[in-house]
Design a protein around this motif. Structure first.
Motif, PDB file in Angstrom:
ATOM      1  N   VAL A 127      51.771  34.190  46.117  1.00  0.00           N
ATOM      2  CA  VAL A 127      51.249  32.902  45.678  1.00  0.00           C
ATOM      3  C   VAL A 127      50.631  32.177  46.863  1.00  0.00           C
ATOM      4  N   THR A 128      49.450  31.631  46.658  1.00  0.00           N
ATOM      5  CA  THR A 128      48.770  30.898  47.718  1.00  0.00           C
ATOM      6  C   THR A 128      49.010  29.402  47.528  1.00  0.00           C
ATOM      7  N   TRP A 129      49.637  28.823  48.522  1.00  0.00           N
ATOM      8  CA  TRP A 129      50.023  27.414  48.497  1.00  0.00           C
ATOM      9  C   TRP A 129      49.258  26.628  49.552  1.00  0.00           C
ATOM     10  N   PHE A 130      49.039  25.358  49.283  1.00  0.00           N
ATOM     11  CA  PHE A 130      48.666  24.446  50.356  1.00  0.00           C
ATOM     12  C   PHE A 130      49.585  23.237  50.256  1.00  0.00           C
ATOM     13  N   ALA A 131      49.664  22.498  51.345  1.00  0.00           N
ATOM     14  CA  ALA A 131      50.564  21.347  51.387  1.00  0.00           C
ATOM     15  C   ALA A 131      49.786  20.085  51.722  1.00  0.00           C
ATOM     16  N   VAL A 132      50.261  18.997  51.164  1.00  0.00           N
ATOM     17  CA  VAL A 132      49.741  17.674  51.517  1.00  0.00           C
ATOM     18  C   VAL A 132      50.921  16.719  51.638  1.00  0.00           C
ATOM     19  N   SER A 133      50.679  15.573  52.259  1.00  0.00           N
ATOM     20  CA  SER A 133      51.661  14.499  52.223  1.00  0.00           C
ATOM     21  C   SER A 133      51.809  14.056  50.769  1.00  0.00           C
ATOM     22  N   THR A 134      53.041  13.755  50.378  1.00  0.00           N
ATOM     23  CA  THR A 134      53.338  13.465  48.977  1.00  0.00           C
ATOM     24  C   THR A 134      52.420  12.402  48.389  1.00  0.00           C
ATOM     25  N   GLU A 135      52.064  11.409  49.180  1.00  0.00           N
ATOM     26  CA  GLU A 135      51.258  10.314  48.628  1.00  0.00           C
ATOM     27  C   GLU A 135      49.818  10.726  48.334  1.00  0.00           C
ATOM     28  N   MET A 136      49.412  11.920  48.772  1.00  0.00           N
ATOM     29  CA  MET A 136      48.046  12.390  48.509  1.00  0.00           C
ATOM     30  C   MET A 136      47.890  12.945  47.094  1.00  0.00           C
ATOM     31  N   LEU A 137      48.998  13.198  46.413  1.00  0.00           N
ATOM     32  CA  LEU A 137      48.975  13.764  45.062  1.00  0.00           C
ATOM     33  C   LEU A 137      49.048  12.642  44.036  1.00  0.00           C
ATOM     34  N   ALA A 138      48.094  12.629  43.086  1.00  0.00           N
ATOM     35  CA  ALA A 138      48.076  11.608  42.033  1.00  0.00           C
ATOM     36  C   ALA A 138      47.895  12.281  40.682  1.00  0.00           C
ATOM     37  N   PHE A 139      48.575  11.761  39.667  1.00  0.00           N
ATOM     38  CA  PHE A 139      48.486  12.348  38.329  1.00  0.00           C
ATOM     39  C   PHE A 139      47.525  11.555  37.457  1.00  0.00           C
ATOM     40  N   SER A 165      60.499  20.784  49.111  1.00  0.00           N
ATOM     41  CA  SER A 165      61.697  21.153  49.855  1.00  0.00           C
ATOM     42  C   SER A 165      62.310  19.914  50.473  1.00  0.00           C
ATOM     43  N   SER A 166      63.627  19.837  50.395  1.00  0.00           N
ATOM     44  CA  SER A 166      64.307  18.699  51.031  1.00  0.00           C
ATOM     45  C   SER A 166      64.210  18.790  52.551  1.00  0.00           C
ATOM     46  N   HIS A 167      63.795  19.963  53.072  1.00  0.00           N
ATOM     47  CA  HIS A 167      63.574  20.087  54.516  1.00  0.00           C
ATOM     48  C   HIS A 167      62.320  19.324  54.953  1.00  0.00           C
ATOM     49  N   HIS A 168      61.384  19.128  53.997  1.00  0.00           N
ATOM     50  CA  HIS A 168      60.152  18.383  54.281  1.00  0.00           C
ATOM     51  C   HIS A 168      59.923  17.388  53.142  1.00  0.00           C
ATOM     52  N   PRO A 169      60.741  16.352  53.053  1.00  0.00           N
ATOM     53  CA  PRO A 169      60.721  15.462  51.877  1.00  0.00           C
ATOM     54  C   PRO A 169      59.431  14.674  51.711  1.00  0.00           C
ATOM     55  N   ASP A 170      58.624  14.612  52.760  1.00  0.00           N
ATOM     56  CA  ASP A 170      57.380  13.839  52.676  1.00  0.00           C
ATOM     57  C   ASP A 170      56.180  14.716  52.345  1.00  0.00           C
ATOM     58  N   GLN A 171      56.423  16.005  52.010  1.00  0.00           N
ATOM     59  CA  GLN A 171      55.316  16.922  51.696  1.00  0.00           C
ATOM     60  C   GLN A 171      55.519  17.535  50.318  1.00  0.00           C
ATOM     61  N   VAL A 172      54.410  17.917  49.701  1.00  0.00           N
ATOM     62  CA  VAL A 172      54.470  18.704  48.466  1.00  0.00           C
ATOM     63  C   VAL A 172      53.548  19.905  48.619  1.00  0.00           C
ATOM     64  N   ASN A 173      54.044  21.061  48.184  1.00  0.00           N
ATOM     65  CA  ASN A 173      53.236  22.282  48.177  1.00  0.00           C
ATOM     66  C   ASN A 173      52.598  22.435  46.803  1.00  0.00           C
ATOM     67  N   ILE A 174      51.328  22.789  46.792  1.00  0.00           N
ATOM     68  CA  ILE A 174      50.559  22.865  45.552  1.00  0.00           C
ATOM     69  C   ILE A 174      49.910  24.235  45.473  1.00  0.00           C
ATOM     70  N   VAL A 175      49.907  24.821  44.272  1.00  0.00           N
ATOM     71  CA  VAL A 175      49.340  26.153  44.090  1.00  0.00           C
ATOM     72  C   VAL A 175      47.815  26.075  44.135  1.00  0.00           C
ATOM     73  N   LEU A 176      47.212  26.818  45.056  1.00  0.00           N
ATOM     74  CA  LEU A 176      45.754  26.759  45.227  1.00  0.00           C
ATOM     75  C   LEU A 176      45.023  27.177  43.951  1.00  0.00           C
ATOM     76  N   ALA A 177      45.576  28.157  43.224  1.00  0.00           N
ATOM     77  CA  ALA A 177      44.887  28.689  42.039  1.00  0.00           C
ATOM     78  C   ALA A 177      44.738  27.649  40.933  1.00  0.00           C
ATOM     79  N   ASN A 178      45.506  26.595  40.965  1.00  0.00           N
ATOM     80  CA  ASN A 178      45.414  25.568  39.927  1.00  0.00           C
ATOM     81  C   ASN A 178      44.394  24.480  40.251  1.00  0.00           C
ATOM     82  N   MET A 179      43.744  24.602  41.400  1.00  0.00           N
ATOM     83  CA  MET A 179      42.730  23.614  41.752  1.00  0.00           C
ATOM     84  C   MET A 179      41.395  24.003  41.125  1.00  0.00           C
ATOM     85  N   SER A 180      40.625  22.995  40.741  1.00  0.00           N
ATOM     86  CA  SER A 180      39.328  23.237  40.095  1.00  0.00           C
ATOM     87  C   SER A 180      38.192  23.314  41.107  1.00  0.00           C
TER      88      SER A 180
END
Ligand code: ZN
Ligand code: ZN
Length: 147
Positions: A44-56, A88-103
């Motif tokens: 699985v190909t992941w990328f990470a951003v700071s949590t506040e960069m993700l918006a629904f 991960s609670s080891h990096h609580p300020d980050q979220v990993n996102i699956v690259l394949a789900n990006m448009s």
């Protein structure tokens, strides 16, 4: 890439729609067995951003969170099963996102392989990116030891 660039993403059914504000922090191919099983994929190909960069934009109520380890949580769409996020609670300020789900394209290319020692036997990797593995999944793996 402009600083305010947002890239949109979605699950398979389109119920969950989100956007990610660049810049990202890293992008890597993960070969761990949990990723293999959670996604039904060789890796699985992941990328990470700071949590506040993700918006629904839609479908936050469709998300189900699964604790896949004592420190990791995987979030998927309850309607279509797309596995979208890993935290991960080891990096609580980050979220990993699956690259394949990006448009659209994000601001970087995948830069390395992690948990390479756990890779599926039938996966053949032909690139020259660094391969990390070992107990932590992040230690250098000698290319000479790779069949
Ligand atoms: Zn969905
Ligand atoms: Zn993984």
């Amino acid at each position: 890439m402009a600083r305010e660039t947002r890239v949109e993403g979605t699950c398979l059914c389109g119920g969950v729609r989100f956007s990610v504000l660049m810049p990202t922090l890293f992008c890597a191919h993960c070969h761990c067995t949990m990723c293999q099983r959670a996604h039904g994929a060789g890796y699985v190909t992941w990328f990470a951003v700071s949590t506040e960069m993700l918006a629904f934009a839609a479908g936050e109520d469709l998300l189900v969170r699964y604790s896949s380890s004592d420190h990791g949580t995987r979030t998927f769409c309850s309607r279509c099963g797309s596995t979208l996020f890993c935290e991960s609670s080891h990096h609580p300020d980050q979220v990993n996102i699956v690259l394949a789900n990006m448009s659209g394209e994000i601001d970087r290319e995948p830069a390395l392989h992690v948990y390479f020692d756990d890779r599926a036997a039938w996966v053949v990797v032909g690139d020259d990116l660094p391969r990390l593995g070992g107990k932590t999944g992040m230690e250098p793996v000698s290319k000479d030891s790779v069949p």
